[in-house]
Design a protein around this motif. Structure first.
Motif, PDB file in Angstrom:
ATOM      1  N   LEU A   1      -8.381   8.980   5.203  1.00 37.03           N
ATOM      2  CA  LEU A   1      -7.186   9.727   5.575  1.00 37.03           C
ATOM      3  C   LEU A   1      -6.840  10.628   4.398  1.00 37.03           C
ATOM      4  N   HIS A   2      -6.759  11.903   4.652  1.00 35.26           N
ATOM      5  CA  HIS A   2      -6.469  12.899   3.632  1.00 35.26           C
ATOM      6  C   HIS A   2      -5.078  13.450   3.926  1.00 35.26           C
TER       7      HIS A   2
ATOM      8  N   TYR B   1       3.855   4.710  11.768  1.00 39.78           N
ATOM      9  CA  TYR B   1       3.180   4.685  10.466  1.00 39.78           C
ATOM     10  C   TYR B   1       2.668   3.286  10.143  1.00 39.78           C
ATOM     11  N   LYS B   2       3.438   2.277  10.479  1.00 36.58           N
ATOM     12  CA  LYS B   2       2.983   0.903  10.248  1.00 36.58           C
ATOM     13  C   LYS B   2       1.681   0.650  10.997  1.00 36.58           C
ATOM     14  N   ALA B   3       1.623   1.070  12.251  1.00 32.46           N
ATOM     15  CA  ALA B   3       0.429   0.856  13.067  1.00 32.46           C
ATOM     16  C   ALA B   3      -0.755   1.670  12.533  1.00 32.46           C
ATOM     17  N   ARG B   4      -0.519   2.926  12.178  1.00 31.54           N
ATOM     18  CA  ARG B   4      -1.591   3.783  11.653  1.00 31.54           C
ATOM     19  C   ARG B   4      -2.174   3.201  10.367  1.00 31.54           C
ATOM     20  N   TYR B   5      -1.301   2.814   9.445  1.00 30.09           N
ATOM     21  CA  TYR B   5      -1.785   2.297   8.166  1.00 30.09           C
ATOM     22  C   TYR B   5      -2.439   0.921   8.311  1.00 30.09           C
ATOM     23  N   ALA B   6      -1.988   0.128   9.273  1.00 27.27           N
ATOM     24  CA  ALA B   6      -2.634  -1.172   9.516  1.00 27.27           C
ATOM     25  C   ALA B   6      -4.067  -0.952  10.010  1.00 27.27           C
TER      26      ALA B   6
ATOM     27  N   ILE C   1      -5.954   1.649   9.283  1.00 29.74           N
ATOM     28  CA  ILE C   1      -6.704   2.118   8.109  1.00 29.74           C
ATOM     29  C   ILE C   1      -7.049   0.938   7.205  1.00 29.74           C
ATOM     30  N   ARG C   2      -6.078   0.065   6.971  1.00 32.29           N
ATOM     31  CA  ARG C   2      -6.315  -1.137   6.149  1.00 32.29           C
ATOM     32  C   ARG C   2      -7.404  -2.005   6.767  1.00 32.29           C
ATOM     33  N   ASP C   3      -7.303  -2.244   8.060  1.00 31.66           N
ATOM     34  CA  ASP C   3      -8.254  -3.130   8.734  1.00 31.66           C
ATOM     35  C   ASP C   3      -9.667  -2.548   8.773  1.00 31.66           C
ATOM     36  N   ARG C   4      -9.781  -1.229   8.733  1.00 31.04           N
ATOM     37  CA  ARG C   4     -11.097  -0.575   8.728  1.00 31.04           C
ATOM     38  C   ARG C   4     -11.623  -0.359   7.304  1.00 31.04           C
ATOM     39  N   HIS C   5     -10.830  -0.767   6.324  1.00 29.95           N
ATOM     40  CA  HIS C   5     -11.200  -0.628   4.908  1.00 29.95           C
ATOM     41  C   HIS C   5     -11.411   0.837   4.521  1.00 29.95           C
ATOM     42  N   GLU C   6     -10.615   1.720   5.111  1.00 28.42           N
ATOM     43  CA  GLU C   6     -10.713   3.139   4.801  1.00 28.42           C
ATOM     44  C   GLU C   6      -9.872   3.464   3.577  1.00 28.42           C
ATOM     45  N   ARG C   7     -10.129   4.635   3.023  1.00 25.72           N
ATOM     46  CA  ARG C   7      -9.391   5.095   1.843  1.00 25.72           C
ATOM     47  C   ARG C   7      -8.336   6.123   2.256  1.00 25.72           C
ATOM     48  N   VAL C   8      -7.317   6.259   1.403  1.00 27.18           N
ATOM     49  CA  VAL C   8      -6.264   7.245   1.613  1.00 27.18           C
ATOM     50  C   VAL C   8      -6.194   8.120   0.371  1.00 27.18           C
ATOM     51  N   ILE C   9      -6.280   9.415   0.586  1.00 23.10           N
ATOM     52  CA  ILE C   9      -6.191  10.392  -0.500  1.00 23.10           C
ATOM     53  C   ILE C   9      -4.903  11.177  -0.288  1.00 23.10           C
TER      54      ILE C   9
ATOM     55  N   PHE D   1       1.888   2.770   0.699  1.00 19.91           N
ATOM     56  CA  PHE D   1       1.843   1.966  -0.519  1.00 19.91           C
ATOM     57  C   PHE D   1       2.022   0.475  -0.253  1.00 19.91           C
ATOM     58  N   GLY D   2       2.639   0.121   0.863  1.00 20.94           N
ATOM     59  CA  GLY D   2       2.874  -1.282   1.162  1.00 20.94           C
ATOM     60  C   GLY D   2       1.936  -1.877   2.186  1.00 20.94           C
ATOM     61  N   ILE D   3       1.125  -1.039   2.827  1.00 20.92           N
ATOM     62  CA  ILE D   3       0.258  -1.543   3.896  1.00 20.92           C
ATOM     63  C   ILE D   3      -1.217  -1.424   3.543  1.00 20.92           C
ATOM     64  N   VAL D   4      -1.620  -0.302   3.007  1.00 22.49           N
ATOM     65  CA  VAL D   4      -3.012  -0.106   2.596  1.00 22.49           C
ATOM     66  C   VAL D   4      -3.146  -0.647   1.170  1.00 22.49           C
ATOM     67  N   PRO D   5      -4.201  -1.407   0.875  1.00 20.30           N
ATOM     68  CA  PRO D   5      -4.362  -1.916  -0.500  1.00 20.30           C
ATOM     69  C   PRO D   5      -4.361  -0.772  -1.517  1.00 20.30           C
ATOM     70  N   MET D   6      -3.695  -0.994  -2.625  1.00 23.74           N
ATOM     71  CA  MET D   6      -3.549   0.065  -3.635  1.00 23.74           C
ATOM     72  C   MET D   6      -4.900   0.546  -4.170  1.00 23.74           C
ATOM     73  N   ASN D   7      -5.918  -0.311  -4.168  1.00 27.15           N
ATOM     74  CA  ASN D   7      -7.224   0.123  -4.667  1.00 27.15           C
ATOM     75  C   ASN D   7      -7.949   1.025  -3.660  1.00 27.15           C
ATOM     76  N   LYS D   8      -7.337   1.256  -2.501  1.00 30.60           N
ATOM     77  CA  LYS D   8      -7.885   2.164  -1.490  1.00 30.60           C
ATOM     78  C   LYS D   8      -7.078   3.461  -1.402  1.00 30.60           C
ATOM     79  N   ILE D   9      -6.114   3.634  -2.316  1.00 29.80           N
ATOM     80  CA  ILE D   9      -5.255   4.822  -2.319  1.00 29.80           C
ATOM     81  C   ILE D   9      -5.410   5.534  -3.652  1.00 29.80           C
TER      82      ILE D   9
END
Length: 148
Positions: A23-24, A36-41, A43-51, A64-72
């Motif tokens: 996600l860019h 947003y909660k559903a979208r980020y969940a 992304i988290r579950d698919r182990h995707e990154r956020v830029i 910041f609270g849903i996707v692991p910080m090491n993926k952002i």
């Protein structure tokens, strides 16, 4: 040219293989918190990154609270903005009405580093509090590595 079953199987495996769909974020002013909660969940579950490569305000900051910080990560153009939650204006006759329950819910998702920054800057209010790229933001989230 003749297509053999093995070649067809190989082509299928390549096409059906896992795809990393980062996600860019470049210009996101927020919206409905539950969306947003559903979208980020997902992304988290698919182990995707956020830029974060631009504006990420309001409900966008739930990342910041849903996707692991090491993926952002953030680029030099990143800017994040926080404010109190509001009720949907469709139910308040077009008037911005803050929601204490919604604001508490937002805060419950944020990691401690985000909560600390918000507290140091006067807490969540009706005014947008912006955190632009630089040392303060890097205390919360890492700058993007070149390979991202």
């Amino acid at each position: 040219m003749r297509i053999t079953p093995l070649a067809l199987l190989s082509l299928f495996c390549v096409a059906a293989g896992p795809v990393r769909a980062d996600l860019h974020i470049t210009r996101d002013h927020g919206g409905y918190v539950e969306e947003y909660k559903a979208r980020y969940a997902r992304i988290r579950d698919r182990h995707e990154r956020v830029i974060i490569d631009g504006i990420c305000n309001s409900a966008c900051t739930l990342v910041f609270g849903i996707v692991p910080m090491n993926k952002i990560c953030v680029t030099p153009r990143a800017s994040v903005g926080f404010h109190q939650a509001y009720y949907d204006k469709a139910f308040t006759f077009g008037i911005k009405v803050t929601s204490a329950e919604g604001t508490s819910d937002l805060m419950s998702y944020y990691p401690d580093a985000v909560k600390d920054w918000i507290r140091r800057n006067g807490g969540l209010t009706t005014e947008m509090k912006k955190l632009k790229n630089g040392e303060e933001l890097w205390k919360i989230v890492d700058p993007c590595p070149d390979e991202w």
